[in-house]
Motif scaffolding. Structure first.
Motif, mmCIF file in Angstrom:
data_model
loop_
_atom_site.group_PDB
_atom_site.id
_atom_site.type_symbol
_atom_site.label_atom_id
_atom_site.label_comp_id
_atom_site.label_asym_id
_atom_site.label_seq_id
_atom_site.Cartn_x
_atom_site.Cartn_y
_atom_site.Cartn_z
ATOM 1 N N ARG A 33 0.824 -1.223 0.000
ATOM 2 C CA ARG A 33 0.000 0.000 0.000
ATOM 3 C C ARG A 33 0.847 1.257 0.000
ATOM 4 N N PRO A 73 -14.235 2.890 2.563
ATOM 5 C CA PRO A 73 -14.468 1.684 1.752
ATOM 6 C C PRO A 73 -15.900 1.623 1.232
ATOM 7 N N LYS A 105 -17.290 -3.538 1.130
ATOM 8 C CA LYS A 105 -16.121 -3.713 1.996
ATOM 9 C C LYS A 105 -16.240 -2.899 3.289
ATOM 10 N N GLN A 106 -17.454 -2.445 3.585
ATOM 11 C CA GLN A 106 -17.633 -1.568 4.743
ATOM 12 C C GLN A 106 -17.218 -2.248 6.036
ATOM 13 N N TYR A 154 -8.358 -4.081 1.372
ATOM 14 C CA TYR A 154 -8.474 -2.625 1.260
ATOM 15 C C TYR A 154 -7.276 -2.042 0.515
ATOM 16 N N ASN A 155 -7.549 -1.105 -0.394
ATOM 17 C CA ASN A 155 -6.444 -0.456 -1.101
ATOM 18 C C ASN A 155 -5.795 0.592 -0.192
ATOM 19 N N GLU A 200 -8.211 3.389 1.197
ATOM 20 C CA GLU A 200 -9.181 2.804 2.133
ATOM 21 C C GLU A 200 -8.495 2.419 3.446
ATOM 22 N N THR A 201 -7.287 1.897 3.339
ATOM 23 C CA THR A 201 -6.532 1.561 4.551
ATOM 24 C C THR A 201 -6.225 2.827 5.338
#
Length: 407
Positions: free
Chosen positions: A18, A209, A213-214, A299-300, A303-304
């Protein structure tokens, strides 16, 4: 403002790291601030073809095109025997073979930015593939910028330090992301082509997210990032010893604090996978499942960062996991195994009080430091709110400095 320039972003790793993705996102944001409708040709090192194809397929920015360098992927590569002598006996041919997908684009590019954060160091061995990259670009009379990076030190291998001193003097511009790099380069006599910036990842936006992916983040939680790479510095490379030590450290944090703990992977490449490491650590812990949450590796980078931004406190080994936290004003403890973490902390806080060296990584020391930082949470957040806007300005300034050098 220049219109429709193409920039080559070269030498990076895959988005499975990431931090590598965060550097690209931040760099693109910087260049769009100064140039009209730029496009980006990213040539990166991938572990395998599937990883490259997945990244190309999942890229959501239409201005970014991905290509890969040529590297021997494994001993099962049928041509690997041919490539060994090519590298050792014919280095000039090998350089051009490695970067052959980039070479046709060099002439029409604005410049080539060598990105990746800490490629020019001994942290991962001799950085031969990156000095090859520099040679390929400079031989074609195109500007080569080491972009938003830490450089060195190379003093463990004096002959190589002499080589790098000569090599780095020929680079068009070294855009150093922290003061420790500038101090080191100054010591070995490299000053004329060095510019102080900040890591481009400080500018990456955090993104919540999507619905599929929530994740619910409990208030006042602590985020932790640990990696298998740390075994090299904590236990002389003994992974088993480091896994056991990490599980004891996390158990002690869980015991001494009331906070829920989120284990946050930041690199999930085949050769270095935080998720698998943290999974093994969690399985050895006696703490209740409800208190320790291991995030899946879905998570990308942005998002992370959003998840990290929700933490009350973050403690991390991966440099870009700590940058995600610091740039979100989250009190951050850095597990520092190289100059980059210390340099970044010094630039943000003016000291290294929130860094822990590998030899100090004991359950007692980590817990003591976390408890102390939780007590000073408001004070640390205030420090970050004063410091981070200046750091972000420094990151953005890299684009202006680039324009002055190139134009």
């Amino acid at each position: 403002m220049s219109e429709n320039p193409t920039f080559i972003l070269a030498g990076n790793g895959p988005y499975d790291n990431r931090g590598c993705e965060a550097i690209v996102r931040g760099t693109v944001k910087i260049l769009r601030h100064y140039y009209k409708d730029p496009s980006f040709f990213c040539i990166s090192h991938f572990k395998n073809q599937e990883q490259f194809e997945r990244q190309s397929r999942e890229e959501f920015d239409p201005a970014i095109i991905h290509r890969k360098t040529n590297r021997r992927q494994s001993k099962y590569d049928p041509n690997w025997l041919l490539r060994l002598p090519l590298r050792s006996v014919y280095p000039e041919l090998y350089k051009n073979w490695m970067y052959k997908e980039m070479i046709p684009h060099i002439e029409n590019s604005n410049s080539v930015l060598s990105i990746g954060g800490d490629n020019y160091s001994l942290d991962y061995g001799i950085p031969r593939s990156f000095t090859y990259l520099d040679d390929v670009v400079l031989e074609r009379k195109k500007p080569l910028i080491i972009w938003g990076a830490s450089v060195g030190p190379f003093k463990k291998i004096p002959e190589y330090e002499n080589f790098m001193k000569s090599h780095l003097q020929n680079i068009t511009g070294i855009f150093a992301r922290e003061s420790a790099t500038i101090e080191y380069l100054n010591k070995i006599g490299i000053t004329d082509n060095v510019y102080k910036v900040a890591d481009p990842a400080f500018l990456m936006d955090a993104t919540e997210p999507p619905s599929d992916k929530q994740i619910e983040i409990e208030e006042n939680s602590i985020g932790i990032n640990l990696s298998s790479l740390m075994a090299r510095y904590v236990s002389n490379g003994n992974l088993e010893v480091w896994i056991n030590k990490a599980s004891i450290i996390l158990e002690e944090i869980a015991k001494k604090t009331d906070n829920k703990i989120y284990l946050i992977p930041h690199v999930t490449t085949p050769s270095s996978n935080d998720y698998l490491f943290l999974k093994e650590v969690k399985e050895r812990m006696k703490t209740s499942e409800e208190k320790i949450i291991l995030l899946p590796p879905i998570y990308n980078a942005s998002e992370t960062k959003w998840i990290i931004s929700k933490m009350r406190l973050f403690a991390g080994a991966r440099t870009h996991s700590t940058i995600a936290a610091l740039s979100s004003y989250v009190p951050t403890l850095s597990f520092a195994y190289s100059i980059k973490a210390k340099g970044i902390n010094k630039d943000v806080f003016g000291h290294e009080d929130y860094c822990l060296n590998p030899e100090k990584l004991t359950p007692e020391t980590v817990v003591e430091k976390i408890e102390s930082m939780l007590e000073k949470e408001k004070e640390i957040r205030s420090e970050l709110k004063a410091a981070i806007p200046k750091i972000k300005d420094e990151a953005l300034l890299a684009g202006e400095t680039l324009m002055k050098i190139i134009d």
